[in-house]
Design a protein around this motif. Structure first.
Motif, PDB file in Angstrom:
ATOM      1  N   VAL A 271      90.271  26.184  32.169  1.00  0.00           N
ATOM      2  CA  VAL A 271      89.236  26.954  30.998  1.00  0.00           C
ATOM      3  C   VAL A 271      88.229  25.922  32.083  1.00  0.00           C
ATOM      4  N   ILE A 274      87.027  29.427  34.583  1.00  0.00           N
ATOM      5  CA  ILE A 274      86.703  30.672  33.645  1.00  0.00           C
ATOM      6  C   ILE A 274      85.392  29.980  33.806  1.00  0.00           C
ATOM      7  N   TYR A 275      84.967  28.645  32.775  1.00  0.00           N
ATOM      8  CA  TYR A 275      83.711  28.701  32.572  1.00  0.00           C
ATOM      9  C   TYR A 275      82.592  28.688  34.580  1.00  0.00           C
ATOM     10  N   SER A 287      85.699  36.025  35.694  1.00  0.00           N
ATOM     11  CA  SER A 287      85.951  35.289  34.502  1.00  0.00           C
ATOM     12  C   SER A 287      86.557  35.477  33.543  1.00  0.00           C
ATOM     13  N   GLY A 291      90.630  34.821  32.246  1.00  0.00           N
ATOM     14  CA  GLY A 291      91.372  34.842  30.208  1.00  0.00           C
ATOM     15  C   GLY A 291      92.185  35.284  30.338  1.00  0.00           C
TER      16      GLY A 291
END
Lengths: 316, 282
Positions: A271, A274-275, A287, A291
């Motif tokens: 995560v 992704i951030y 991103s 995911g």
């Protein structure tokens, strides 16, 4: 005159009253369940399915701001397979899952077993005390632990090491110590919750099972091993599942310790990536690729786990 | 006989000692947090957080600074967290109890499919949709607003699952006899089943309050202006590469735990019972 009239009309009215609501009622019966579940359907379509589809689309695009979009085919996925950060994050998540499961299943189970014995005083009090950490936000827990894991000599954990004549360690910059720092927060926060799950499981085991085990000459350990543990299997599977999922969604603790970039990826999670891709690098397409990758990983892990549990069921 | 008694007493004593030891370990971080919140910033700055207590150097300055620091911005974070938590919790309870009830108490076409969807949604980490949701909320013009933080998460699958499991244990006969008496479907839900679901509501109230109050990543993404931050994001912003605002960090952390602790203490029995009823069975 009035009486028979009203009786006649009463009869027809009665028939009307009987048939009309019946039609309406049957209709309502059919529609009502859909009305009840409609919040989920709407929310699913708008806030899950639509974003998911748009994530899959964007994963094949280079997106610089939402209006500047270029199709780039599989380039994002090629980047993913070459991305060292991705493998580091995956490895961190796997290690995190391994350690949390290794600690957060046996320890709470044992604790629940101890608390469930006869004659233990203040059970309710202890149960509440163990539960309080999970009420604390992982961000605030992270803030406190961040200071405790300070690399300075005066940091709490380094002072503790000093007592044993070791250290000081640069906790948050080393691979193993960084993992330790993440796992400690998890153990601290979830010990009480898992214990309550196991406690409820224990209270569901019939005392007769233990009595017949005693009659067969089983000692305490044998009773724990052959009666308690098998009876707790459904709860253990539940706790296992939420522990694995917690690893895949791990973000807050890592972000508080290191922000979006940890030294040598010691604490990077999926995560975090992704951030970081979205909000530090502005690489929206990538991103989304991350995911989608996380989604696939979770689906595969779940499928494997369900299969494994199915196999266990056949054995039993 | 005597020896068995002594043995049992020894066992109990050892067990209690272990429990006390663990309880102390669990409480240690709170000790540091609270003690540090009363310490002078210069002391924290010089020594980090540690075990030592010097009462002569302890005071309420850090707490006072919550009102003075940047015109008391801490309290606008507090207000944001409160509003988001209360609104989100109410909406979650209303919607997910309806859905859970619908899935448990009716047989209808598509019921299995919808329940399967709920189970799938429980498995998927919400963060995989971080960017597309950000895009959607931007397009809806909800950036930097309460609605943007709240709306995507008002029908969480885990809460539906919880209510559904709980309702599966409730008899359908109440509804059937109420229908014969001519009671409408929504009234059956509202007047008969909602009261029966009270323990489930108790557990979900705390769980949802807790999640909403402590939520970090999504509000961090949605809320752009500093005064719109929620508490965790605000406290994070007090940690900067140029030095940390310790006053805000420790006193702010302590104050942020207070409301959730109150909710827990008031409902803990219901909560722990509810948690174990719906969370595990089935």
């Amino acid at each position: 005159m009035q009486k028979p009239n009203s009786e006649v009309s009463g009869v027809t009215n009665h028939e009307d009253a009987d048939s009309r609501p019946k039609v309406r009622r049957i209709k309502w019966d059919r529609i009502a369940p859909y009305l009840f579940v409609s919040p989920f359907i709407i929310s699913f379509l708008v806030f899950s399915l639509y974003p998911f589809i748009s994530a899959v689309i964007m994963s094949f695009q280079q997106v610089n701001g939402f209006s500047d979009v270029k199709w780039i085919g599989l380039a994002n996925y090629q980047q993913l397979f070459k991305d060292g950060d991705f493998y580091a994050a995956l490895w961190n998540v796997v290690r995190y899952g391994f350690w949390t499961i290794l600690i957060l299943i046996p320890l709470p189970m044992l604790l629940a077993y101890i608390m469930n014995q006869k004659g233990i005083p203040f059970k309710g009090f202890f149960r509440s005390v163990y539960f309080v950490p999970v009420l604390t936000s992982s961000v605030i827990a992270g803030l406190i632990f961040k200071y405790a894991f300070s690399g300075e000599k005066s940091g709490v954990f380094n002072e503790l090491l000093h007592v044993f004549g070791a250290g000081p360690l640069d906790w948050l910059n080393g691979s193993h110590t960084a993992m330790f720092a993440l796992v400690v927060i998890a153990v601290w926060r979830w010990l009480g919750v898992n214990m309550i799950y196991f406690l409820s499981g224990l209270q569901g085991i019939s005392p007769e099972l233990y009595e017949s085990a005693s009659m067969d000459g089983a000692n305490s350990f044998q009773k724990f091993w052959y009666v308690t543990i098998p009876m707790l299997k459904p709860i253990t599977i539940y706790v296992l599942t939420i522990s694995i999922m917690a690893g895949f969604s791990l973000f807050n603790e890592s972000y508080v310790y290191w922000g979006a970039q940890s030294p040598n990826n010691v604490g990077t999670t999926l995560v975090t990536l992704i951030y970081k891709a979205a909000f530090s690098q502005g690489n929206f397409g990538y991103s989304c690729t991350l995911g989608v990758a996380l989604f696939v990983i979770v689906v595969v892990v779940n499928a494997v786990q369900t299969k494994a549990m199915g196999l266990f069921k056949d054995e039993a | 006989m005597e020896s068995i008694k002594t043995q049992n007493r020894l066992k109990t004593t050892l067990s209690v000692l272990l429990m006390v030891f663990l309880a102390i370990l669990v409480m240690v971080p709170f000790y540091f947090m609270i003690v540090s919140s009363f310490k002078d910033v210069s002391v924290i700055f010089a020594n980090g957080i540690n075990v030592n207590i010097d009462f002569s150097k302890m005071n309420f300055d850090n707490y006072k600074s919550l009102w003075t620091n940047q015109n008391g911005i801490y309290w606008s974070w507090y207000k944001n967290s409160l509003v988001i938590t209360v609104v989100e919790t109410v909406l979650v309870l209303v919607f997910t109890s309806m859905v859970g009830y619908g899935l448990a108490q009716y047989d209808f076409k598509g019921r299995k499919f919808i329940f399967a969807l709920v189970l799938v949604m429980m498995m998927v980490p919400p963060s995989i949709l971080l960017l597309p949701l950000y895009k959607l909320v931007t397009q809806l013009g909800l950036m930097d607003s309460y609605a943007g933080v709240i709306l995507p998460y008002v029908v969480p699958a885990s809460s539906i699952f919880f209510f559904r499991q709980f309702c599966m244990g409730l008899s359908r006969e109440f509804a059937e006899s109420a229908r014969i008496d001519g009671c409408g479907e929504f009234r059956i839900f509202w007047q008969i089943y909602v009261p029966l679901m009270k323990p489930a509501f108790g557990a979900m109230t705390i769980l949802t309050t807790m999640n909403a109050w402590n939520d970090f990543l999504w509000p961090l993404v949605v809320m752009k202006s500093t005064e719109n931050f929620v508490i965790p994001a605000g406290l994070m912003s007090a940690m900067t590469p140029y030095g940390n605002n310790y006053k805000l960090l420790f006193a702010g952390s302590v104050m942020s735990i207070v409301p959730i602790l109150i909710v827990f203490v008031l409902n803990q029995k219901q909560f722990i019972e509810g948690l174990t009823v719906g969370g595990v069975k089935g």
